[in-house]
Design a protein around this motif. Structure first.
Motif, PDB file in Angstrom:
ATOM      1  N   VAL B  30       0.864  -1.177   0.000  1.00  0.00           N
ATOM      2  CA  VAL B  30       0.000   0.000   0.000  1.00  0.00           C
ATOM      3  C   VAL B  30       0.900   1.226   0.000  1.00  0.00           C
ATOM      4  CG1 VAL B  30      -0.271   0.196   2.531  1.00  0.00           C
ATOM      5  CG2 VAL B  30      -2.109   0.954   1.027  1.00  0.00           C
ATOM      6  N   ARG B  31       0.556   2.221  -0.830  1.00  0.00           N
ATOM      7  CA  ARG B  31       1.461   3.361  -1.016  1.00  0.00           C
ATOM      8  C   ARG B  31       0.746   4.688  -0.833  1.00  0.00           C
ATOM      9  NH1 ARG B  31       4.250   1.410  -6.726  1.00  0.00           N
ATOM     10  NH2 ARG B  31       4.553  -0.785  -6.098  1.00  0.00           N
ATOM     11  N   SER B  32       1.429   5.585  -0.165  1.00  0.00           N
ATOM     12  CA  SER B  32       0.976   6.969  -0.103  1.00  0.00           C
ATOM     13  C   SER B  32       1.582   7.669  -1.308  1.00  0.00           C
ATOM     14  CB  SER B  32       1.468   7.609   1.203  1.00  0.00           C
ATOM     15  OG  SER B  32       1.022   8.944   1.256  1.00  0.00           O
ATOM     16  N   GLU B  33       0.743   8.366  -2.075  1.00  0.00           N
ATOM     17  CA  GLU B  33       1.277   8.929  -3.317  1.00  0.00           C
ATOM     18  C   GLU B  33       0.489  10.192  -3.681  1.00  0.00           C
ATOM     19  OE1 GLU B  33       0.676   5.782  -6.124  1.00  0.00           O
ATOM     20  OE2 GLU B  33      -1.501   5.949  -6.033  1.00  0.00           O
ATOM     21  N   TYR B  34       1.037  10.971  -4.579  1.00  0.00           N
ATOM     22  CA  TYR B  34       0.309  12.149  -5.066  1.00  0.00           C
ATOM     23  C   TYR B  34      -0.550  11.760  -6.246  1.00  0.00           C
ATOM     24  CZ  TYR B  34       2.853  14.987  -1.829  1.00  0.00           C
ATOM     25  OH  TYR B  34       3.334  15.522  -0.678  1.00  0.00           O
ATOM     26  N   VAL B  35      -1.800  12.163  -6.153  1.00  0.00           N
ATOM     27  CA  VAL B  35      -2.763  11.857  -7.218  1.00  0.00           C
ATOM     28  C   VAL B  35      -3.524  13.143  -7.535  1.00  0.00           C
ATOM     29  CG1 VAL B  35      -3.023   9.428  -6.560  1.00  0.00           C
ATOM     30  CG2 VAL B  35      -4.507  11.167  -5.517  1.00  0.00           C
ATOM     31  N   PRO B  36      -4.161  13.210  -8.681  1.00  0.00           N
ATOM     32  CA  PRO B  36      -4.895  14.443  -9.001  1.00  0.00           C
ATOM     33  C   PRO B  36      -6.007  14.700  -7.979  1.00  0.00           C
ATOM     34  CG  PRO B  36      -4.642  13.058 -10.945  1.00  0.00           C
ATOM     35  CD  PRO B  36      -4.181  12.241  -9.777  1.00  0.00           C
ATOM     36  N   ASP B  37      -6.219  15.950  -7.672  1.00  0.00           N
ATOM     37  CA  ASP B  37      -7.367  16.312  -6.837  1.00  0.00           C
ATOM     38  C   ASP B  37      -8.650  15.766  -7.451  1.00  0.00           C
ATOM     39  OD1 ASP B  37      -6.052  17.755  -4.925  1.00  0.00           O
ATOM     40  OD2 ASP B  37      -6.459  19.711  -5.845  1.00  0.00           O
ATOM     41  N   PRO B  38      -9.563  15.261  -6.619  1.00  0.00           N
ATOM     42  CA  PRO B  38     -10.859  14.870  -7.183  1.00  0.00           C
ATOM     43  C   PRO B  38     -11.645  16.104  -7.615  1.00  0.00           C
ATOM     44  CG  PRO B  38     -10.903  14.685  -4.785  1.00  0.00           C
ATOM     45  CD  PRO B  38      -9.488  15.037  -5.162  1.00  0.00           C
ATOM     46  N   THR B  39     -12.485  15.923  -8.590  1.00  0.00           N
ATOM     47  CA  THR B  39     -13.316  17.029  -9.084  1.00  0.00           C
ATOM     48  C   THR B  39     -14.767  16.567  -9.168  1.00  0.00           C
ATOM     49  OG1 THR B  39     -12.936  16.318 -11.351  1.00  0.00           O
ATOM     50  CG2 THR B  39     -11.445  17.992 -10.488  1.00  0.00           C
ATOM     51  N   ILE B  40     -15.659  17.535  -9.221  1.00  0.00           N
ATOM     52  CA  ILE B  40     -17.077  17.234  -9.425  1.00  0.00           C
ATOM     53  C   ILE B  40     -17.237  16.565 -10.792  1.00  0.00           C
ATOM     54  CG2 ILE B  40     -19.363  18.275  -9.781  1.00  0.00           C
ATOM     55  CD1 ILE B  40     -18.547  18.639  -6.903  1.00  0.00           C
ATOM     56  N   ILE B  41     -17.869  15.419 -10.828  1.00  0.00           N
ATOM     57  CA  ILE B  41     -18.130  14.734 -12.103  1.00  0.00           C
ATOM     58  C   ILE B  41     -19.621  14.740 -12.404  1.00  0.00           C
ATOM     59  CG2 ILE B  41     -18.032  12.508 -13.289  1.00  0.00           C
ATOM     60  CD1 ILE B  41     -15.373  11.985 -11.866  1.00  0.00           C
ATOM     61  N   GLU B  42     -20.410  14.336 -11.421  1.00  0.00           N
ATOM     62  CA  GLU B  42     -21.861  14.392 -11.568  1.00  0.00           C
ATOM     63  C   GLU B  42     -22.392  15.603 -10.807  1.00  0.00           C
ATOM     64  OE1 GLU B  42     -23.725  12.328 -13.331  1.00  0.00           O
ATOM     65  OE2 GLU B  42     -22.049  11.005 -13.881  1.00  0.00           O
ATOM     66  N   PRO B  43     -23.488  16.178 -11.265  1.00  0.00           N
ATOM     67  CA  PRO B  43     -24.015  17.372 -10.555  1.00  0.00           C
ATOM     68  C   PRO B  43     -24.480  17.061  -9.130  1.00  0.00           C
ATOM     69  CG  PRO B  43     -25.494  16.664 -12.338  1.00  0.00           C
ATOM     70  CD  PRO B  43     -24.231  15.869 -12.487  1.00  0.00           C
ATOM     71  N   THR B  44     -24.595  15.767  -8.802  1.00  0.00           N
ATOM     72  CA  THR B  44     -25.007  15.388  -7.442  1.00  0.00           C
ATOM     73  C   THR B  44     -23.807  15.148  -6.519  1.00  0.00           C
ATOM     74  OG1 THR B  44     -25.219  13.174  -8.383  1.00  0.00           O
ATOM     75  CG2 THR B  44     -27.264  14.400  -8.030  1.00  0.00           C
ATOM     76  N   ASP B  45     -22.586  15.377  -7.031  1.00  0.00           N
ATOM     77  CA  ASP B  45     -21.373  15.147  -6.236  1.00  0.00           C
ATOM     78  C   ASP B  45     -21.090  16.288  -5.258  1.00  0.00           C
ATOM     79  OD1 ASP B  45     -20.815  12.843  -7.683  1.00  0.00           O
ATOM     80  OD2 ASP B  45     -19.251  13.772  -8.941  1.00  0.00           O
ATOM     81  N   ALA B  46     -20.315  15.945  -4.250  1.00  0.00           N
ATOM     82  CA  ALA B  46     -19.657  16.978  -3.433  1.00  0.00           C
ATOM     83  C   ALA B  46     -18.185  16.621  -3.321  1.00  0.00           C
ATOM     84  CB  ALA B  46     -20.284  17.056  -2.045  1.00  0.00           C
ATOM     85  N   ILE B  47     -17.364  17.651  -3.102  1.00  0.00           N
ATOM     86  CA  ILE B  47     -15.953  17.424  -2.767  1.00  0.00           C
ATOM     87  C   ILE B  47     -15.785  17.812  -1.302  1.00  0.00           C
ATOM     88  CG2 ILE B  47     -13.559  18.078  -3.236  1.00  0.00           C
ATOM     89  CD1 ILE B  47     -14.859  16.643  -5.607  1.00  0.00           C
ATOM     90  N   ILE B  48     -15.191  16.911  -0.521  1.00  0.00           N
ATOM     91  CA  ILE B  48     -14.932  17.276   0.876  1.00  0.00           C
ATOM     92  C   ILE B  48     -13.428  17.261   1.144  1.00  0.00           C
ATOM     93  CG2 ILE B  48     -17.184  16.413   1.655  1.00  0.00           C
ATOM     94  CD1 ILE B  48     -15.690  14.049   2.942  1.00  0.00           C
ATOM     95  N   ARG B  49     -13.042  18.131   2.056  1.00  0.00           N
ATOM     96  CA  ARG B  49     -11.675  18.146   2.577  1.00  0.00           C
ATOM     97  C   ARG B  49     -11.680  17.338   3.860  1.00  0.00           C
ATOM     98  NH1 ARG B  49      -9.578  21.974   6.007  1.00  0.00           N
ATOM     99  NH2 ARG B  49     -11.140  23.512   5.359  1.00  0.00           N
ATOM    100  N   LEU B  50     -10.923  16.262   3.901  1.00  0.00           N
ATOM    101  CA  LEU B  50     -11.021  15.347   5.042  1.00  0.00           C
ATOM    102  C   LEU B  50     -10.354  15.906   6.283  1.00  0.00           C
ATOM    103  CD1 LEU B  50     -11.216  13.343   2.392  1.00  0.00           C
ATOM    104  CD2 LEU B  50     -11.283  11.663   4.253  1.00  0.00           C
TER     105      LEU B  50
END
Lengths: 359, 359
Positions: B30-50
């Motif tokens: 299992v690896r900690s790595e940099y990945v692209p920020d998630p983005t809104i894909i569906e209009p019913t999505d939310a993005i949260i900062r954990l």
């Protein structure tokens, strides 16, 4: 043995103290024969004179050799009749009463009985160890096991009361276990007497829609509809599930009754049921393994087992007595007790739904 | 992507639009790595900062190679955090709210959700498809899935709210499925975080006696007792069942919680339970087959599956907010998110009950 009981065995006076009973000797070899009259063994016993008895779908398992036997076994566990004699510790049941019992005897006082699971009573015994396809039967734990009717019943109610002794009680438990209720959609897997009476039970409990699955037998379909089935799906397997989903907005039913007991019928019952729904299992499971992962992700409730008929007898007797329900319609063949072998053949070959035997 | 969301990835400003996440590449990798920020894909999505995330017992199945994977998989499905951005169709959840969600996203309006089985929602999706062992996560069906807290929580409540997201919600569902209630005796099979929080849940629901079975780990036993366990049986298998029967007048318990998911634990749960009792199954069943005949004659109720945590979140958040329960005590190791691999090792080796990760 009291003087009174010595007079039993009236159809065979010449032998004296003997009665007509039924025993299974091996696969497909069931015999009507004379056997000693049953007697009081424990002080909690009663002896009843059977007014009617019958052949159970579950009797066909040993009859077909699926449940092997090693010696002749007295057969029959469904009974109604008149109390002839009671043991010294019997306080509630009285000679002369017309009583209904069931296939396990229970004390009706232990914590398991009090919770409504009399068929797992800590003092559980076979309900009619001497066999109920007979003229007389010994019933253990009479006070806990037997329920008297309000009075001697008219003759036309006897088949209904006999049905309460097992198949109605079992169908009723299945519907309770499946949490059938008003507004619910119910599937019934199995068109034997238990499945048909589960239909009747579901109707009594207010189900909105009752779908009988996998029945290809016009006479059974007709009786199911008379008992309250709203739909019949003749298909089986995946095809039946697809049709059921079409009838239920793709969701599956709220409640399913499994009244067969095979791997196929069990999986069909789980797959017919929507997430959060309930499966009531009363088909005695034979060589069935429920896959854990499918059960888990199905989100269904599973419950069943040998029906605690005793829990429901007062209510069922009352419904029959008031002529609200007519469960005795499942008996489509009546034979004299001595023709019991023909009765087994008729049920085995599905020529009869359920056979009533007249002692 | 909005301007606002472009500013995310603050721990790695140099990369811009990237965040720290976690992926499983293969067994024990299992690896900690940099990945692209998630983005809104569906209009019913939310993005949260954990605000916090953690490692689940169920993450160990793929980590150990039991659930095989064919490509790197983003990990993590437990989360609490602050809403950064919502899609155009999100009407209830607002940016700036502190929210708790769970491992499946659900619309919370379909008939299955309305019946309380949101984890079988007809529009079910993974709760955090981008992985919640990360700084940010995309949450589908935000209005149906996320529940806001009354206000921004004090820091000390964050582990408790995070526990509600999965392990508490799962333990709670197990207790509900097992029909725990006042006066009942409850057995808990499994001393992982879910089993321990099932103890807490059973205590909240008024259980009289709570028996933890098969735990040989002093620290877990101590936490179980702090959460309300009255007895611990260290034995397993038949020996444990015998000891349990001795504690319950030979009858078995009313309610059993299965929080492991193996054949042995499942059979132990069924055998621990008295006839008519209830088994709540929340251990994800792996290679388990429930023998039909034993289930049938056990007379137990079986129910479980992926916990519909959403059903319980309002109640659980309230109990936490009122400081009635402190489920966050199951986190006995806290690590920075980038040390996620050490967190998996600690849980795999049972050095930690449950690992909290700080983004």
């Amino acid at each position: 043995m009291t003087n009174k009981s010595r007079t039993r065995g009236s159809t065979c006076m010449i032998l004296g103290g003997y009665m007509r009973g039924t025993a299974l000797y091996g696969p497909y070899d069931v015999r009507s024969e004379y056997v000693p009259d049953p007697t009081i063994i424990e002080p909690t016993d009663a002896i009843i004179r059977l007014s009617a008895t019958c052949i159970c779908g579950s009797d066909l398992w040993p009859y077909r050799g699926v449940d092997p036997i090693t010696r002749p076994v007295p057969m029959g566990h469904e009974y109604v009749g008149i109390v002839e004699e009671v043991g010294s510790a019997v306080k509630i049941i009285k000679p002369g009463q017309f009583v209904v019992g069931s296939f396990f005897a229970s004390d009706n006082t232990c914590p398991i009985c009090q919770a409504g699971y009399q068929t797992s009573c800590v003092n559980r015994q076979p309900g009619a160890p001497t066999g109920a396809q007979a003229e007389y039967a010994r019933i253990p734990l009479a006070d806990g096991t037997l329920v008297p009717t309000p009075d001697l019943p008219p003759a036309d109610l006897i088949p209904d009361l006999l049905a309460a002794s097992d198949v109605l009680g079992t169908g009723w438990f299945a519907a309770v276990a499946a949490e059938v209720g008003p507004g619910k959609t119910v599937a019934v897997v199995g068109d034997g007497a238990v499945g048909l009476l589960a239909v009747l039970s579901a109707r009594q409990m207010g189900a909105e829609r009752i779908i009988l699955i996998g029945s290809r037998h016009p006479q059974r379909q007709a009786l199911a509809q008379e008992f309250g089935a709203t739909d019949v799906i003749e298909a089986r397997g995946d095809e039946a599930i697809e049709m059921l989903k079409e009838l239920t907005d793709g969701l599956g039913v709220h409640s399913t009754i499994e009244a067969v007991g095979t791997q196929e019928s069990m999986m069909q019952a789980i797959r017919a049921t929507r997430p959060g729904g309930h499966v009531g299992v009363v088909g005695v499971l034979h060589d069935v393994a429920i896959p854990g992962r499918e059960f888990f992700f199905s989100h269904v409730h599973l419950h069943g087992g040998p029906a605690p008929v005793r829990r429901f007898l007062p209510e069922l007797i009352n419904l029959i007595w008031q002529r609200v329900i007519k469960p005795g319609k499942v008996f489509d063949l009546t034979l004299p007790l001595e023709q019991v072998a023909e009765g087994y053949r008729a049920m085995d070959e599905r020529r009869a739904i359920k056979v009533l035997l007249k002692p």
